[in-house]
Enzyme design. Structure first.
Site, mmCIF file in Angstrom:
data_model
loop_
_atom_site.group_PDB
_atom_site.id
_atom_site.type_symbol
_atom_site.label_atom_id
_atom_site.label_comp_id
_atom_site.label_asym_id
_atom_site.label_seq_id
_atom_site.Cartn_x
_atom_site.Cartn_y
_atom_site.Cartn_z
ATOM 1 N N GLU A 158 0.829 -1.209 0.000
ATOM 2 C CA GLU A 158 0.000 0.000 0.000
ATOM 3 C C GLU A 158 0.868 1.266 0.000
ATOM 4 O O GLU A 158 0.639 2.203 0.757
ATOM 5 C CB GLU A 158 -0.960 -0.007 1.201
ATOM 6 C CG GLU A 158 -2.036 -1.061 1.082
ATOM 7 C CD GLU A 158 -3.146 -0.903 2.105
ATOM 8 O OE1 GLU A 158 -4.317 -1.081 1.739
ATOM 9 O OE2 GLU A 158 -2.844 -0.606 3.275
ATOM 10 N N GLU A 234 -6.583 -7.641 -0.435
ATOM 11 C CA GLU A 234 -7.059 -7.598 0.939
ATOM 12 C C GLU A 234 -8.554 -7.333 0.918
ATOM 13 O O GLU A 234 -8.988 -6.187 0.794
ATOM 14 C CB GLU A 234 -6.344 -6.515 1.753
ATOM 15 C CG GLU A 234 -4.891 -6.809 2.041
ATOM 16 C CD GLU A 234 -4.276 -5.810 3.010
ATOM 17 O OE1 GLU A 234 -5.040 -5.077 3.692
ATOM 18 O OE2 GLU A 234 -3.038 -5.749 3.094
#
Length: 580
Positions: A158, A234
């Site tokens: 991320e 995710e």
């Protein structure tokens, strides 16, 4: 050996379209004796892949060390995944977030002046390269094209939510390739335009992280990546908890409907988390977005398997959804039986303030050192003060909690979460003692890598206090304090207690802590983690493989007040209220 590549619209396994149905299972949050059980339960839910992060700071607590023993045996974990007939995704970072202490970055990194944080800076990149070569030397022979289970390796984590240094990101990918990784590489970012742009790399598959609105999220992802398979790396099916907050849960029905919508789009998925496990020891992280909030010991995450590895209603709901899109085994996991219950008395108190030298080593300092300089998580600082009358004690910044004592009597607590930095002492003369605790390093955002302890000048009135003695508490040695054969009378300050527990058989146990104050517990020398009466969690999980038939030892370090010196083991987890 098999061939796994990225096609125009699908992953291709030996030339055929392959949908990844993965679940996140962090080997470092589960006792090794339970790995096979959790992996098998993933298979029975219909998953074909296991995903795990790799925590750099756990493997390398000191520079030059790369530990792969016990709970850090990544090779054995991946071997068990393959033995179960499943594939694997490895996400080595170097940054992982994961609500893990410092986001996985070792604290020793930041002792180097000018070191970069997740950017292309020489000192940081040298350390990253050393780490990645260590961990990928384990992964390399376990790739699918070499007969192993590993399908994908992730680059950073991320990154678009943190920075936009494309030179850094590209260099991490190049280090991974140079370490012999030949399977496809991926990045992951929240499906927001600027994050996907900053956190992605040309030639590396972008994936998303989200828990809802799959059609909309994938449309954003597709706008940044016209070809290649769609994947949610995710799929958030729950959330984590902070001390003092509620226990987070998500609706089973809504989570299952979101998973159904995601799979109906034809995408691949990694369920985060399939099984969260536990932040054993002092591994939990923290967030600070204006208010510091440390993460609790449990990483239950309201996942399909609870903290103890038992199926929840979400497990059955997800299994039913997956069965609409892929074969699911007929067998189901057996329902969990209640854990055995026990009650034992904590005895033989040993007080820190009574004999600090028994707890660790003393050192002298002209000015207040940080916890990082002492390589410690808990330190007793001592100095003599001599000014007129009551006096105001002030600190530049408290990270994270300081218990204040004057001539052995408690004065109060300075708490980072409350933005405390001052406390009035009843008098200005005597022996000042401060017990300073690191409650977990920030794992997300710009405060990653910050030092711990009392930062800046410590003043009494206008006088800067100097000539500090520091007793660095060796927490690993706390279970062995009784070897010296001395105990203390009850009194104030941090106190260690112990109890013996006789059991008939090995089984998971749930240690109830709601009648205690704040501290740390060990079972047979294994650190279960932190407890705190603030909640939400009211139990510490004791994995069955730790429990020996016969005599077992529980040790508790109470930092506050142990109102009831009784250790009670209940039949199930108690993770706290879902609303406050």
């Amino acid at each position: 050996m098999s061939d796994f590549v990225i096609g125009e619209s699908d992953f291709l396994l030996d030339g055929r379209p392959f949908r990844i149905l993965s679940g996140a299972l962090h080997y470092f949050r589960v006792h090794p004796g339970s790995w096979a059980d959790r992996i098998e339960k993933a298979r029975l839910m219909g998953l074909n892949t296991i995903e795990t992060y790799v925590p750099w700071n756990a493997h390398s607590p000191r520079r030059g060390v790369f530990d792969t023993e016990g709970m850090l045996d990544l090779q054995e974990f991946l071997r068990l995944v393959a033995e179960a007939g499943l594939y694997a995704i490895v996400r080595p970072g170097p940054y992982i977030c994961a609500e893990w202490d410092n986001g996985g970055l070792p604290a020793w990194l930041f002792s180097q002046p000018g070191v970069g944080v997740r950017r292309y800076e020489k000192q940081f990149m040298t350390a990253v390269e050393e780490y990645l070569h260590n961990v990928l030397s384990i992964v390399r022979p376990l790739q699918i094209d070499q007969g192993g289970p590993v399908l994908l390796v992730q680059v950073e984590n991320e990154y678009g939510a943190f920075g936009d240094d494309q030179v850094y990101l590209k260099s991490v990918a190049e280090i991974i390739r140079a370490a012999g990784i030949t399977v496809p590489l991926v990045t992951v970012d929240q499906p927001v335009g600027n994050m996907l742009a900053a956190g992605g790399l040309d030639g590396v598959l972008r994936t998303g992280s989200f828990g809802s609105r799959a059609t909309e999220r994938f449309a954003t992802l597709r706008a940044h990546q016209p070809t290649g398979p769609l994947m949610c790396m995710e799929f958030w099916d729950g959330w984590f908890d902070h001390w003092g907050g509620p226990h987070h849960t998500t609706s089973v029905e809504e989570a299952a409907a979101e998973l159904d919508a995601l799979l109906a789009s034809g995408a691949s998925v990694n369920i985060y988390m399939f099984h969260g496990g536990t932040n054993f020891g002092l591994t939990s992280g923290a967030n600070d977005k204006g208010v510091y909030r440390p993460t609790i010991t449990s990483y239950d995450y309201d996942a399909p398997l609870d903290e103890a590895g038992n199926p929840t209603p979400k497990y059955d709901a997800f299994r039913e959804v997956i069965a609409r899109y892929a074969p699911v085994p007929d067998e189901r996991p057996a329902p969990a039986a209640p854990a055995p219950t026990y009650s034992v008395t904590l005895e033989e108190p040993i007080r820190l303030l009574a004999n600090p030298g028994h707890w660790g080593a003393w050192s002298d300092h002209a000015s207040m050192p940080t916890l990082d300089e002492l390589d410690a998580r808990l330190v007793l600082f001592r100095t003599d003060i001599d000014v007129e009358g009551p006096a105001l004690l002030t600190v530049g910044d408290v990270r994270d909690r300081a218990m204040v004592f004057l001539d052995g009597h408690p004065v109060g607590v300075l708490d980072r979460e409350q933005h405390d930095n001052a406390i009035m002492l009843p008098r200005g003369r005597g022996r000042l003692e401060l017990v300073v605790e690191d409650q977990g390093r920030v794992n997300y955002g710009p405060r990653i890598g910050e030092p711990k302890g009392l930062i800046g000048s410590v003043r009494l009135g206008s006088q800067v206090l100097s000539n500090w003695s520091a007793c660095t508490i060796d927490l690993d040695a706390v279970p062995g304090l009784w070897a010296a054969g001395s105990t203390d009378a009850l009194g104030v300050g941090p106190t260690a207690w112990r109890a013996s527990l006789e059991v008939e058989r090995s089984a998971d146990l749930f240690l109830h802590t709601e009648t205690w104050g704040k501290g740390i517990a060990w079972f047979n020398g294994f650190c279960l983690g932190r407890y705190w009466r603030r909640g939400p969690q009211a139990t510490l999980f004791v994995p069955g493989p730790l429990v020996r038939p016969g005599l077992n030892e529980l040790v508790v370090l109470e930092l506050d007040v142990l109102a009831d010196p009784t250790a009670r083991f209940g039949p199930r987890l108690s993770l706290g209220p879902v609303e406050l």
